[in-house]
Design a protein around this motif. Structure first.
Motif, PDB file in Angstrom:
ATOM      1  N   GLY A 141       0.971  -0.982   0.076  1.00 18.81           N
ATOM      2  CA  GLY A 141       0.043   0.017  -0.045  1.00 18.81           C
ATOM      3  C   GLY A 141       0.809   1.369  -0.183  1.00 18.81           C
ATOM      4  O   GLY A 141       2.171   1.056   0.004  1.00 18.81           O
ATOM      5  N   SER A 142       0.368   2.449  -0.012  1.00 22.83           N
ATOM      6  CA  SER A 142       1.169   3.893   0.084  1.00 22.83           C
ATOM      7  C   SER A 142       1.860   3.880   1.377  1.00 22.83           C
ATOM      8  O   SER A 142       2.884   4.595   1.117  1.00 22.83           O
ATOM      9  CB  SER A 142       0.052   4.883  -0.313  1.00 22.83           C
ATOM     10  OG  SER A 142      -0.821   4.795   0.871  1.00 22.83           O
ATOM     11  N   SER A 143       1.690   3.236   2.467  1.00 21.83           N
ATOM     12  CA  SER A 143       2.222   3.228   3.547  1.00 21.83           C
ATOM     13  C   SER A 143       3.246   2.394   3.767  1.00 21.83           C
ATOM     14  O   SER A 143       4.286   2.440   4.479  1.00 21.83           O
ATOM     15  CB  SER A 143       1.192   3.381   4.818  1.00 21.83           C
ATOM     16  OG  SER A 143       0.765   1.921   4.891  1.00 21.83           O
ATOM     17  N   ALA A 172      -3.997   3.658   5.269  1.00 22.87           N
ATOM     18  CA  ALA A 172      -3.301   5.144   5.610  1.00 22.87           C
ATOM     19  C   ALA A 172      -3.687   6.272   4.538  1.00 22.87           C
ATOM     20  O   ALA A 172      -3.957   7.376   4.874  1.00 22.87           O
ATOM     21  CB  ALA A 172      -1.821   4.793   5.611  1.00 22.87           C
ATOM     22  N   SER A 173      -3.698   5.490   3.320  1.00 30.15           N
ATOM     23  CA  SER A 173      -3.731   6.722   2.158  1.00 30.15           C
ATOM     24  C   SER A 173      -5.120   7.173   1.779  1.00 30.15           C
ATOM     25  O   SER A 173      -5.620   8.208   1.271  1.00 30.15           O
ATOM     26  CB  SER A 173      -3.172   6.587   1.077  1.00 30.15           C
ATOM     27  OG  SER A 173      -3.638   5.207   0.433  1.00 30.15           O
ATOM     28  N   GLY A 174      -6.142   6.540   2.181  1.00 33.38           N
ATOM     29  CA  GLY A 174      -7.569   6.476   2.012  1.00 33.38           C
ATOM     30  C   GLY A 174      -8.589   5.429   2.161  1.00 33.38           C
ATOM     31  O   GLY A 174      -8.142   4.357   2.647  1.00 33.38           O
ATOM     32  N   LEU A 175      -9.734   5.714   1.968  1.00 30.67           N
ATOM     33  CA  LEU A 175     -10.664   4.671   1.952  1.00 30.67           C
ATOM     34  C   LEU A 175     -10.974   4.077   0.744  1.00 30.67           C
ATOM     35  O   LEU A 175     -11.166   4.878  -0.220  1.00 30.67           O
ATOM     36  CB  LEU A 175     -11.994   5.301   2.643  1.00 30.67           C
ATOM     37  CG  LEU A 175     -13.223   4.476   2.641  1.00 30.67           C
ATOM     38  CD1 LEU A 175     -13.113   3.229   3.319  1.00 30.67           C
ATOM     39  CD2 LEU A 175     -14.488   5.183   3.002  1.00 30.67           C
ATOM     40  N   LEU A 181     -10.067   9.950   3.200  1.00 30.33           N
ATOM     41  CA  LEU A 181     -10.572   9.266   4.236  1.00 30.33           C
ATOM     42  C   LEU A 181      -9.783   8.239   5.093  1.00 30.33           C
ATOM     43  O   LEU A 181     -10.202   7.439   5.948  1.00 30.33           O
ATOM     44  CB  LEU A 181     -11.779   8.682   3.939  1.00 30.33           C
ATOM     45  CG  LEU A 181     -13.134   9.829   3.692  1.00 30.33           C
ATOM     46  CD1 LEU A 181     -14.414   8.930   3.529  1.00 30.33           C
ATOM     47  CD2 LEU A 181     -13.611  10.421   5.035  1.00 30.33           C
ATOM     48  N   GLY A 182      -8.572   8.379   5.028  1.00 27.14           N
ATOM     49  CA  GLY A 182      -7.387   7.588   5.522  1.00 27.14           C
ATOM     50  C   GLY A 182      -6.756   7.754   6.743  1.00 27.14           C
ATOM     51  O   GLY A 182      -7.258   8.835   7.382  1.00 27.14           O
ATOM     52  N   GLY A 183      -6.009   7.023   7.247  1.00 22.54           N
ATOM     53  CA  GLY A 183      -5.346   7.313   8.617  1.00 22.54           C
ATOM     54  C   GLY A 183      -4.459   8.562   8.511  1.00 22.54           C
ATOM     55  O   GLY A 183      -4.318   9.377   9.575  1.00 22.54           O
ATOM     56  N   ASP A 184      -3.878   8.933   7.145  1.00 24.66           N
ATOM     57  CA  ASP A 184      -2.994  10.005   7.074  1.00 24.66           C
ATOM     58  C   ASP A 184      -3.928  11.267   7.449  1.00 24.66           C
ATOM     59  O   ASP A 184      -3.455  12.319   7.945  1.00 24.66           O
ATOM     60  CB  ASP A 184      -2.413  10.199   5.610  1.00 24.66           C
ATOM     61  CG  ASP A 184      -1.397   9.048   5.567  1.00 24.66           C
ATOM     62  OD1 ASP A 184      -0.893   8.550   6.581  1.00 24.66           O
ATOM     63  OD2 ASP A 184      -1.137   8.892   4.325  1.00 24.66           O
ATOM     64  N   ALA A 185      -5.146  11.407   6.926  1.00 24.34           N
ATOM     65  CA  ALA A 185      -6.066  12.487   7.096  1.00 24.34           C
ATOM     66  C   ALA A 185      -6.293  12.513   8.755  1.00 24.34           C
ATOM     67  O   ALA A 185      -6.405  13.624   9.461  1.00 24.34           O
ATOM     68  CB  ALA A 185      -7.076  12.462   6.455  1.00 24.34           C
ATOM     69  N   ARG A 239      -2.351  15.929  -4.174  1.00 28.04           N
ATOM     70  CA  ARG A 239      -1.955  16.655  -3.057  1.00 28.04           C
ATOM     71  C   ARG A 239      -2.955  16.061  -1.806  1.00 28.04           C
ATOM     72  O   ARG A 239      -3.947  15.483  -2.057  1.00 28.04           O
ATOM     73  CB  ARG A 239      -2.672  17.880  -3.348  1.00 28.04           C
ATOM     74  CG  ARG A 239      -2.134  19.035  -4.456  1.00 28.04           C
ATOM     75  CD  ARG A 239      -2.556  19.998  -4.684  1.00 28.04           C
ATOM     76  NE  ARG A 239      -2.154  20.869  -6.008  1.00 28.04           N
ATOM     77  CZ  ARG A 239      -1.168  21.734  -5.703  1.00 28.04           C
ATOM     78  NH1 ARG A 239      -0.668  21.838  -4.546  1.00 28.04           N
ATOM     79  NH2 ARG A 239      -0.524  22.295  -6.847  1.00 28.04           N
ATOM     80  N   ARG A 240      -2.007  16.212  -0.519  1.00 29.67           N
ATOM     81  CA  ARG A 240      -2.840  15.771   0.532  1.00 29.67           C
ATOM     82  C   ARG A 240      -3.921  16.955   0.944  1.00 29.67           C
ATOM     83  O   ARG A 240      -3.680  17.836   0.940  1.00 29.67           O
ATOM     84  CB  ARG A 240      -1.745  15.727   1.597  1.00 29.67           C
ATOM     85  CG  ARG A 240      -0.490  14.700   1.135  1.00 29.67           C
ATOM     86  CD  ARG A 240       0.396  14.754   2.100  1.00 29.67           C
ATOM     87  NE  ARG A 240      -0.310  14.212   3.459  1.00 29.67           N
ATOM     88  CZ  ARG A 240       0.316  13.983   4.503  1.00 29.67           C
ATOM     89  NH1 ARG A 240       1.435  14.738   4.766  1.00 29.67           N
ATOM     90  NH2 ARG A 240      -0.289  13.513   5.636  1.00 29.67           N
ATOM     91  N   VAL A 241      -5.031  16.420   1.232  1.00 30.50           N
ATOM     92  CA  VAL A 241      -6.228  17.132   1.760  1.00 30.50           C
ATOM     93  C   VAL A 241      -6.634  16.711   2.886  1.00 30.50           C
ATOM     94  O   VAL A 241      -6.680  15.578   3.238  1.00 30.50           O
ATOM     95  CB  VAL A 241      -7.062  17.304   0.663  1.00 30.50           C
ATOM     96  CG1 VAL A 241      -6.815  17.685  -0.910  1.00 30.50           C
ATOM     97  CG2 VAL A 241      -7.549  15.790   0.359  1.00 30.50           C
ATOM     98  N   TYR A 242      -7.405  17.392   3.721  1.00 28.36           N
ATOM     99  CA  TYR A 242      -8.143  16.954   4.811  1.00 28.36           C
ATOM    100  C   TYR A 242      -9.346  16.249   4.604  1.00 28.36           C
ATOM    101  O   TYR A 242      -9.993  16.159   3.557  1.00 28.36           O
ATOM    102  CB  TYR A 242      -8.431  18.266   5.642  1.00 28.36           C
ATOM    103  CG  TYR A 242      -7.321  18.857   6.327  1.00 28.36           C
ATOM    104  CD1 TYR A 242      -6.722  18.170   7.429  1.00 28.36           C
ATOM    105  CD2 TYR A 242      -6.743  20.220   6.024  1.00 28.36           C
ATOM    106  CE1 TYR A 242      -5.673  18.922   8.005  1.00 28.36           C
ATOM    107  CE2 TYR A 242      -5.705  20.559   6.287  1.00 28.36           C
ATOM    108  CZ  TYR A 242      -5.022  20.040   7.580  1.00 28.36           C
ATOM    109  OH  TYR A 242      -4.014  20.707   8.101  1.00 28.36           O
TER     110      TYR A 242
END
Length: 348
Positions: free
Chosen positions: A10-12, A121-124, A145-149, A302-305
């Protein structure tokens, strides 16, 4: 005795599980989690995980006869193939590996459809699958919507409490709340401290969790086939407070594994145990449902909330797949491409 290896990426980072070929149902003899450093190639942690497990096998004077790696899309598959440079690796569509493990552990219903709720981590990532045919009905992905957010939101919350820290520390606090009800956060510069509880985290994540429920409803509307069960996957599913809140929002039963972050790797392990022969091959999940066009991926995501990303995400459609194949183990022209990525517009 011979060994088989299952790897998820995954991305993480990557996770790997190693066990004997005739004992995939027993606890693994070894496993590892290789985080992906910021900016590092996606394949780096996969290669590191495979190398570590081969080292573990040599120490036992045993031999790995089969390796299977989960892939989310064609890009992942190409990167993994180039990194491993071997013809003894089976590439498995990630939802297919997840389904295989859930069915193997008798958690999967025999009929109806299940929604794979993969909160990483990167999203749902949402994948609705017919339990009888293993065919995809609909799919969607939202990176906000992932753990990073959640870690970003927790950092903001700690800043307001006077504890300034980075997202890596916030992630450790969040993950600790999966096994304990209270953790103490400390500012490394000032030694200022504050307490975080599971209730605090639940309230903090209430909006993105509600948006996740709304996205599920949107997927169901597009697919016109309501899911009868939701399977919680990914590391974020470890948190009891999150599971409780999701149970309140969903009107269908929830299932989850004791180690949701290892479900994909364990599913890959089952393919490696059944396919130890030489020769590269790919196991594809069956296509199904109606195709709904998506916007092309946006380069330089881009990373977003969470809230901002979901607002945009809910305006997008869900994706199905193309032509159904005659078996999950046979290579196909129209293979599973999980979803497009829903991105925020460029910042001004």
């Amino acid at each position: 005795m011979v060994l088989v290896l299952g790897v998820s990426v995954g991305s993480s980072g990557a996770r790997a599980v190693l066990t004997h070929s005739d004992q995939p149902h027993l606890p693994p003899i070894d496993r590892c989690h290789i985080p992906r450093p910021p900016g590092a190639p996606l394949a780096d942690p996969v290669l590191a995980a495979v190398q570590r497990m081969h080292t573990a096998a040599r120490r036992r004077d045993e031999y790995i006869t089969g390796t299977a790696v989960t892939c989310r899309d064609h890009r992942h598959a190409e990167l993994v193939t180039e990194a491993l440079d071997t013809d003894r690796v089976a590439l498995v569509d990630e939802p297919l590996a997840q389904l295989r493990y859930l069915r193997f552990t008798e958690q999967l219903p025999l009929s109806g459809s299940v929604l794979l709720f993969d909160l990483g981590a990167s999203g749902l990532t949402l994948t609705q699958v017919d339990c009888r045919t293993d065919s995809v009905i609909a799919a969607a992905h939202c990176p906000g919507l992932g753990g990073d957010a959640y870690d970003e939101l927790l950092c903001e919350w700690l800043d307001k409490a006077g504890v300034f820290t980075d997202e890596a520390a916030a992630r450790r606090y969040r993950e600790a709340l999966s096994s304990t009800r209270v953790v103490t956060a400390a500012d490394p510069a000032t030694a200022e401290r504050t307490v975080i509880t599971r209730c605090d985290l639940t309230e903090l994540c209430a909006e993105p969790v509600a948006e996740a429920a709304a996205l599920i409803r949107r997927v169901s509307e597009k697919s016109e086939v309501p899911a009868e069960t939701v399977a919680l996957l990914g590391g974020c599913a470890r948190n009891p407070a999150l599971r409780s809140r999701l149970a309140e929002l969903f009107d269908v039963p929830l299932i989850w594994d004791r180690e949701p972050e290892y479900v994909s790797a364990r599913g890959a392990l089952l393919f490696a145990a059944r396919r130890p022969s030489a020769g590269a091959h790919t196991a594809h999940i069956r296509a199904g449902g109606q195709v709904v066009p998506l916007h092309p991926p946006v380069a330089g995501r881009r990373r977003v909330y969470a809230a901002a990303a979901v607002t945009i995400g809910l305006g997008a459609t869900v994706a199905g797949l193309l032509t159904a194949q005659n078996g999950t183990a046979q290579p196909a022209r129209n293979t599973y491409v999980p979803t497009d990525v829903l991105d925020a517009p460029p910042e001004p």
